[in-house]
Scaffold this motif. Structure first.
Motif, short mmCIF file in Angstrom:
data_model
loop_
_atom_site.label_atom_id
_atom_site.label_comp_id
_atom_site.label_asym_id
_atom_site.label_seq_id
_atom_site.Cartn_x
_atom_site.Cartn_y
_atom_site.Cartn_z
N ASN A 104 -11.16 -5.14 -8.35
CA ASN A 104 -10.41 -4.89 -7.11
C ASN A 104 -9.01 -4.38 -7.40
OD1 ASN A 104 -12.58 -5.67 -5.56
ND2 ASN A 104 -11.79 -7.73 -5.12
N THR A 105 -8.35 -4.99 -8.38
CA THR A 105 -7.00 -4.53 -8.73
C THR A 105 -7.05 -3.12 -9.30
OG1 THR A 105 -6.29 -6.79 -9.20
CG2 THR A 105 -4.96 -5.01 -10.12
N TRP A 141 1.17 -4.57 -11.47
CA TRP A 141 -0.21 -4.43 -11.91
C TRP A 141 -0.55 -5.24 -13.16
CZ3 TRP A 141 -2.26 -2.79 -7.83
CH2 TRP A 141 -1.80 -1.71 -7.11
N GLU A 164 -9.16 -0.80 -8.59
CA GLU A 164 -9.38 0.12 -7.48
C GLU A 164 -8.08 0.34 -6.69
OE1 GLU A 164 -11.52 2.84 -5.31
OE2 GLU A 164 -12.03 1.81 -7.16
N ARG A 165 -7.32 -0.73 -6.49
CA ARG A 165 -6.04 -0.58 -5.79
C ARG A 165 -5.07 0.30 -6.59
NH1 ARG A 165 -6.75 -6.13 -4.86
NH2 ARG A 165 -5.13 -6.67 -6.37
N MET A 166 -5.08 0.15 -7.89
CA MET A 166 -4.24 1.00 -8.73
C MET A 166 -4.60 2.47 -8.56
SD MET A 166 -4.03 -1.08 -12.36
CE MET A 166 -2.98 0.17 -13.11
N ARG A 167 -5.90 2.76 -8.60
CA ARG A 167 -6.35 4.15 -8.46
C ARG A 167 -5.99 4.70 -7.08
NH1 ARG A 167 -11.85 2.04 -10.90
NH2 ARG A 167 -11.68 2.65 -13.09
N ASN A 168 -6.17 3.88 -6.06
CA ASN A 168 -5.85 4.33 -4.71
C ASN A 168 -4.35 4.58 -4.54
OD1 ASN A 168 -8.54 4.18 -3.95
ND2 ASN A 168 -8.35 2.14 -3.04
N ALA A 169 -3.55 3.69 -5.11
CA ALA A 169 -2.10 3.86 -5.03
C ALA A 169 -1.66 5.14 -5.73
CB ALA A 169 -1.39 2.65 -5.64
#
Length: 213
Positions: free
Chosen positions: A187-188, A157, A190-195
């Motif tokens: 976008n990154t 990240w 959001e991916r962190m939060r989803n992960a």
């Protein structure tokens, strides 16, 4: 990547290695780090099983200097969890608690202040012996300063710091490329939060997270 390597990646993309630009980039990197760090209680902020040992007759104890948010305190000598209490509630329930002589196996803990950036807790009742204590906590942010400093962000990240710095510098220059890096940053993030949200309980334990409700 260390702090210097992150700066250099940003400056290479900007094709500008002048000192004023580097200083702005340093600020942008730390700004991004702060935004991400305190967005939530990320698993990578967790420190587990920090320790201290009580002393008979002593109620206040100094914690690790990087404590940001306590999770729990455990008396491993007596195999019990201490309940978190709030000072005002204790005062209401136990008038005169500040001068109490109640001793025994502690059953509660509460924050007693953060003097000189050193977090401390008090135990109730006052320990009447030497008990081994463990505690879990989320770390507070330490701003990047020296070139060799590294962030707590997992390697996968760390690009988010670069994208944010590029977004801010291009925006300051009124360069339309800022939108590309703003999108990359968002976008990154959001991916962190989803992960984080999709970590299973098993994975959370594997990644040092103790389930707490």
């Amino acid at each position: 990547m260390n702090y210097k390597e992150i700066q250099d990646k940003v400056l290479d993309r900007l094709d500008d290695n002048t000192n004023p630009t580097r200083e702005r980039v340093k600020d942008y990197i730390n700004e991004a780090y702060n935004i991400v760090y305190y967005d939530r209680d990320w698993y990578w902020r967790l420190t587990q099983d920090a320790t201290f040992t009580t002393t008979s007759g002593t109620e206040e104890y100094t914690l690790a200097t990087d404590v940001g948010k306590m999770i729990d305190v455990r008396d491993t000598t007596n195999d019990t969890y201490l309940a978190e209490a709030h000072y005002l509630d204790l005062v209401q329930d136990r008038p005169g608690i500040d001068s109490t002589n109640d001793t025994g196996h502690p059953t509660k803990w509460y924050y007693s202040g953060d003097s000189s950036q050193t977090p401390k807790i008090k135990l109730y009742v006052i320990p009447n012996g030497s008990f081994a204590m463990e505690y879990d906590y989320y770390k507070k942010l330490t701003e990047l300063s020296a070139d060799s400093d590294t962030s707590d962000l997992p390697t996968r990240w760390q690009q988010i710091l670069i994208d944010y710095a590029l977004y801010q510098e291009f925006l300051a220059q009124n360069d339309s490329r800022y939108s590309i890096y703003n999108t990359n940053f968002e976008n990154t993030f959001e991916r962190m939060r989803n992960a984080e949200a999709t970590l299973s309980n098993k994975q959370r334990v594997f990644r040092w997270v103790r389930a707490r409700n």
